[in-house]
Design an enzyme around this catalytic site. Structure first.
Site, PDB file in Angstrom:
ATOM      1  N   LYS A  22       0.845  -1.209   0.000  1.00 40.16           N
ATOM      2  CA  LYS A  22       0.000   0.000   0.000  1.00 40.16           C
ATOM      3  C   LYS A  22       0.876   1.253   0.000  1.00 40.16           C
ATOM      4  CE  LYS A  22      -1.688   1.601   4.082  1.00 40.16           C
ATOM      5  NZ  LYS A  22      -1.277   3.007   4.244  1.00 40.16           N
ATOM      6  N   ASN A  23       1.881   1.269   0.873  1.00 47.38           N
ATOM      7  CA  ASN A  23       2.678   2.490   1.032  1.00 47.38           C
ATOM      8  C   ASN A  23       3.618   2.749  -0.138  1.00 47.38           C
ATOM      9  OD1 ASN A  23       1.373   2.973   3.367  1.00 47.38           O
ATOM     10  ND2 ASN A  23       3.123   2.628   4.728  1.00 47.38           N
ATOM     11  N   ARG A  94      -4.019  10.714   4.372  1.00 49.71           N
ATOM     12  CA  ARG A  94      -2.971  11.738   4.387  1.00 49.71           C
ATOM     13  C   ARG A  94      -2.085  11.697   3.157  1.00 49.71           C
ATOM     14  NH1 ARG A  94      -1.309  14.615   8.141  1.00 49.71           N
ATOM     15  NH2 ARG A  94       0.761  14.304   7.301  1.00 49.71           N
ATOM     16  N   CYS A 118      -4.372  13.036  12.596  1.00 46.90           N
ATOM     17  CA  CYS A 118      -5.127  11.784  12.662  1.00 46.90           C
ATOM     18  C   CYS A 118      -4.892  11.176  14.024  1.00 46.90           C
ATOM     19  CB  CYS A 118      -4.739  10.845  11.529  1.00 46.90           C
ATOM     20  SG  CYS A 118      -3.107  10.204  11.702  1.00 46.90           S
ATOM     21  N   ARG A 123       0.814  15.092  12.714  1.00 48.19           N
ATOM     22  CA  ARG A 123       1.257  14.856  11.341  1.00 48.19           C
ATOM     23  C   ARG A 123       1.170  16.100  10.429  1.00 48.19           C
ATOM     24  NH1 ARG A 123      -0.787   8.940   9.576  1.00 48.19           N
ATOM     25  NH2 ARG A 123       1.129   8.932   8.385  1.00 48.19           N
ATOM     26  N   LYS A 163      14.187  16.709   9.300  1.00 45.72           N
ATOM     27  CA  LYS A 163      13.821  15.467  10.002  1.00 45.72           C
ATOM     28  C   LYS A 163      13.561  14.429   8.916  1.00 45.72           C
ATOM     29  CE  LYS A 163      10.163  14.158  13.233  1.00 45.72           C
ATOM     30  NZ  LYS A 163       8.977  14.635  13.931  1.00 45.72           N
ATOM     31  N   SER A 165      11.537  12.195   6.861  1.00 48.43           N
ATOM     32  CA  SER A 165      10.100  12.033   6.594  1.00 48.43           C
ATOM     33  C   SER A 165       9.918  11.228   5.310  1.00 48.43           C
ATOM     34  CB  SER A 165       9.429  13.404   6.455  1.00 48.43           C
ATOM     35  OG  SER A 165       8.224  13.295   5.723  1.00 48.43           O
ATOM     36  N   VAL A 166       9.148  10.160   5.417  1.00 51.30           N
ATOM     37  CA  VAL A 166       8.881   9.316   4.248  1.00 51.30           C
ATOM     38  C   VAL A 166       8.127  10.127   3.186  1.00 51.30           C
ATOM     39  CG1 VAL A 166       7.634   7.262   3.459  1.00 51.30           C
ATOM     40  CG2 VAL A 166       8.862   7.206   5.641  1.00 51.30           C
ATOM     41  N   ASP A 307       5.000   1.007  12.077  1.00 44.97           N
ATOM     42  CA  ASP A 307       3.786   0.346  11.590  1.00 44.97           C
ATOM     43  C   ASP A 307       3.652  -1.103  12.073  1.00 44.97           C
ATOM     44  OD1 ASP A 307       3.083   2.662  10.323  1.00 44.97           O
ATOM     45  OD2 ASP A 307       3.482   1.975   8.295  1.00 44.97           O
ATOM     46  N   ILE A 329       8.514   7.661  16.392  1.00 43.91           N
ATOM     47  CA  ILE A 329       8.076   8.329  15.160  1.00 43.91           C
ATOM     48  C   ILE A 329       6.818   9.174  15.400  1.00 43.91           C
ATOM     49  CG2 ILE A 329       7.443   8.009  12.713  1.00 43.91           C
ATOM     50  CD1 ILE A 329      10.200   6.882  13.238  1.00 43.91           C
ATOM     51  N   ARG A 399      -8.529  -0.141   5.269  1.00 43.22           N
ATOM     52  CA  ARG A 399      -7.681   0.828   4.560  1.00 43.22           C
ATOM     53  C   ARG A 399      -6.376   0.184   4.095  1.00 43.22           C
ATOM     54  NH1 ARG A 399      -5.910   5.267   8.044  1.00 43.22           N
ATOM     55  NH2 ARG A 399      -4.599   5.448   6.218  1.00 43.22           N
TER      56      ARG A 399
HETATM   57  C1  UD1 Z   1       4.589   7.112   6.172  1.00 45.14           C
HETATM   58  C2  UD1 Z   1       3.731   5.874   6.071  1.00 45.14           C
HETATM   59  C3  UD1 Z   1       3.243   5.439   7.435  1.00 45.14           C
HETATM   60  C4  UD1 Z   1       4.424   5.268   8.369  1.00 45.14           C
HETATM   61  C5  UD1 Z   1       5.303   6.521   8.378  1.00 45.14           C
HETATM   62  C6  UD1 Z   1       6.570   6.331   9.186  1.00 45.14           C
HETATM   63  C7  UD1 Z   1       2.721   6.033   3.887  1.00 45.14           C
HETATM   64  C8  UD1 Z   1       1.495   6.298   3.079  1.00 45.14           C
HETATM   65  N1  UD1 Z   1       2.584   6.169   5.202  1.00 45.14           N
HETATM   66  O1  UD1 Z   1       3.771   8.163   6.680  1.00 45.14           O
HETATM   67  O2  UD1 Z   1       2.536   4.217   7.303  1.00 45.14           O
HETATM   68  O3  UD1 Z   1       3.951   5.031   9.689  1.00 45.14           O
HETATM   69  O4  UD1 Z   1       5.685   6.854   7.033  1.00 45.14           O
HETATM   70  O5  UD1 Z   1       7.273   5.229   8.738  1.00 45.14           O
HETATM   71  O6  UD1 Z   1       3.744   5.680   3.360  1.00 45.14           O
HETATM   72  N2  UD1 Z   1       6.488  15.125  10.073  1.00 45.14           N
HETATM   73  C9  UD1 Z   1       6.506  16.489  10.328  1.00 45.14           C
HETATM   74  N3  UD1 Z   1       6.349  17.333   9.269  1.00 45.14           N
HETATM   75  C10 UD1 Z   1       6.178  16.905   7.986  1.00 45.14           C
HETATM   76  C11 UD1 Z   1       6.164  15.503   7.735  1.00 45.14           C
HETATM   77  C12 UD1 Z   1       6.316  14.644   8.803  1.00 45.14           C
HETATM   78  O7  UD1 Z   1       6.658  16.906  11.475  1.00 45.14           O
HETATM   79  O8  UD1 Z   1       6.051  17.734   7.070  1.00 45.14           O
HETATM   80  C13 UD1 Z   1       6.634  14.164  11.202  1.00 45.14           C
HETATM   81  C14 UD1 Z   1       5.404  13.272  11.405  1.00 45.14           C
HETATM   82  O9  UD1 Z   1       4.401  13.893  12.158  1.00 45.14           O
HETATM   83  C15 UD1 Z   1       6.005  12.066  12.096  1.00 45.14           C
HETATM   84  C16 UD1 Z   1       7.402  11.973  11.453  1.00 45.14           C
HETATM   85  O10 UD1 Z   1       7.669  13.262  10.896  1.00 45.14           O
HETATM   86  O11 UD1 Z   1       6.139  12.327  13.469  1.00 45.14           O
HETATM   87  C17 UD1 Z   1       7.531  10.937  10.355  1.00 45.14           C
HETATM   88  O12 UD1 Z   1       6.469  11.088   9.446  1.00 45.14           O
HETATM   89  P1  UD1 Z   1       6.573  10.649   7.918  1.00 45.14           P
HETATM   90  O13 UD1 Z   1       7.792   9.811   7.739  1.00 45.14           O
HETATM   91  O14 UD1 Z   1       6.435  11.862   7.075  1.00 45.14           O
HETATM   92  O15 UD1 Z   1       5.286   9.743   7.773  1.00 45.14           O
HETATM   93  P2  UD1 Z   1       4.257   9.678   6.577  1.00 45.14           P
HETATM   94  O16 UD1 Z   1       4.948   9.885   5.285  1.00 45.14           O
HETATM   95  O17 UD1 Z   1       3.070  10.522   6.889  1.00 45.14           O
END
Ligand code: UD1
Length: 419
Positions: A22-23, A94, A118, A123, A163, A165-166, A307, A329, A399
């Site tokens: 999915k991701n 998201r 969420c 997030r 930081k 961020s995926v 996850d 995370i 989902r």
């Molecule tokens: C993705 C995954 C999710 C997984 C997460 C961490 C998808 C669709 N979802 O979510 O399943 O749990 O990676 O492995 O692939 N953050 C900020 N600002 C930003 C972006 C992120 O502060 O602009 C913070 C987030 O709140 C969180 C951390 O950074 O605390 C990591 O988030 P991120 O890696 O961005 O997660 P997602 O991409 O939303």
């Protein structure tokens, strides 16, 4: 509203075939917006988040056709693409924010709803926006929408994410693929799904290479190619079923995977006493009576995935002593703990730490799911109880887990959907 009924105490035995990720599928679907050429994607999982992303693409003007038998979809984004992504679709998922990068790269403007928080945390998307502004994007936030435009188009730059961020890494890789000149992204997430996205973009004609462990160099291209791409396996689904086998004293073969991608998870399971035999594309997991306690933290890949934190917590409730998990995370990702405690677990939360007492026998209960991974952790716990548990709010589960009841029934679980 639909519910799941689970009757436990059965060793799970047999084969489970893992679905497409999915991701991985979500950013790849968003990235198709870059292209006016034909895109064919294979192995998309049949889960709600993918349906939502396809609805979002269609709302933007994409022509999407399914070939269900072959699990293939054809996407044509050659004309009449709009640049407005509405709240009604982005709020439910998201990953909708991932259309921002490709729309800006191709059309130089976009209006995309802010996804909002969420259950597992606030997030924000500040890292996405700050990085896009370094490529020349101007934006303002008005009435819950990001109004963005790039008056001269996107222009390559050096960007260091504050930081890991995926999502931000994905959005920027996609956006930079059509930007003018060279972009260097530093402090990138290196999740396997990011590598999958890059592999797909390369097949589409993008010029992307790894130039360090967490550094990616992208030279923008002007033209893209037709592409046919198969998305990778879902490593979180694989980890979930590995834990199911360990937890129920089972003997399950997990197929359609690449074990070396989930080495961390395999090693943690081995460390706590689970017998795991990995071959080239399969893993066999045997349950054991004696699970050892452990102290661990979640962290970005190649660390232990957030996850899978909820699912591992269920297994640690069966360990021979006190375990501890630090969630590094997300700030609010222990919503499953109170529900597990209602089933007899002894989990105490202190800040971002969960202290888990072992030697627990879960008891059946009526349960409520709060998010995707929390939902599946409750099913895992229910699989070990004597009575019948009922899981409410299973839309969270739908989902992200393809055919979960069908897959679990095939290995002997007693689980059914009721309404
Ligand atoms: C993705 C995954 C999710 C997984 C997460 C961490 C998808 C669709 N979802 O979510 O399943 O749990 O990676 O492995 O692939 N953050 C900020 N600002 C930003 C972006 C992120 O502060 O602009 C913070 C987030 O709140 C969180 C951390 O950074 O605390 C990591 O988030 P991120 O890696 O961005 O997660 P997602 O991409 O939303």
């Amino acid at each position: 509203m639909e519910k799941l009924e689970v009757i436990g105490v059965k060793k799970l035995k047999g084969n489970i075939k893992i679905s497409g990720s999915k991701n991985s599928s979500l950013p790849i679907l968003a990235a198709t917006l870059l292209s006016d050429k034909k895109v064919h994607i294979i192995n998309l999982p049949k889960v709600k988040d993918i349906e939502t992303m396809i609805l979002l693409l269609r709302s933007l003007g994409s022509k999407v056709k399914f070939n269900k038998k072959k699990k293939l979809i054809n996407i044509d984004n050659s004309k009449n693409i709009k640049t407005f992504a509405s709240y009604s679709l982005v709020k439910t998922m998201r990953a909708g924010i991932l259309v921002l990068g490709p729309l800006l790269a191709r059309f130089w403007k976009a209006k995309v709803s802010l996804p909002g928080g969420c259950a597992i945390g606030a997030r924000p998307v500040d890292i996405h926006l700050k990085a896009l502004s370094k490529l020349g994007v101007k934006y303002k936030i008005k009435n819950g929408y990001i109004h963005a435009n790039a008056p001269k188009g996107l222009i390559g730059n050096i960007i260091k994410f504050s930081k890991i961020s995926v999502g931000a890494t994905e959005n920027l890789i996609i956006a930079s693929s059509l930007a003018k000149g060279k972009t260097i992204l530093k402090n990138c997430a290196i999740e396997p799904e990011i590598k999958d996205l890059i592999n797909c973009l390369r097949k589409m004609g993008c010029n992307i290479k790894w130039s360090g462990k967490r550094t990616i160099t992208i030279i923008g291209v002007k033209k893209l190619l037709d592409v046919k791409y198969k998305v990778m396996f879902d490593r979180i689904e694989a980890g979930t079923y590995m834990i199911a086998s360990a937890l129920t004293g089972g003997n399950m073969k997990i197929t359609n995977i690449v074990p070396k991608i989930i080495n961390t998870e395999i090693n943690i399971l081995k460390k706590i006493g689970v017998k795991v035999i990995a071959k080239e594309n399969t893993i066999r997991v045997f349950g054991t009576k004696k699970i050892k306690s452990i102290k661990l933290k979640t962290s970005p890949y190649p660390g232990f995935p957030t996850d899978l934190q909820a699912q591992l917590m269920v297994l640690l409730c069966k360990a021979d002593g006190r375990s501890e998990i630090s969630e590094e995370i997300f700030e609010n990702r222990f919503m499953h703990a109170p529900e597990l405690n209602r089933m007899g677990a002894k989990i105490r939360i202190s800040g971002n730490r969960a202290i888990i007492e072992g030697n627990i026998n879960f008891k059946a209960a009526e349960l409520m799911a709060t998010d995707l991974r929390a939902s599946v952790s409750l099913i895992l716990a229910a699989l070990t109880t004597k009575g019948k548990s009922v899981l409410n709010r299973i839309y969270h589960l739908d989902r992200g887990y393809e055919y979960i009841e069908r897959k679990l029934r095939k290995v002997g679980a007693r689980i059914k959907r009721t309404s």
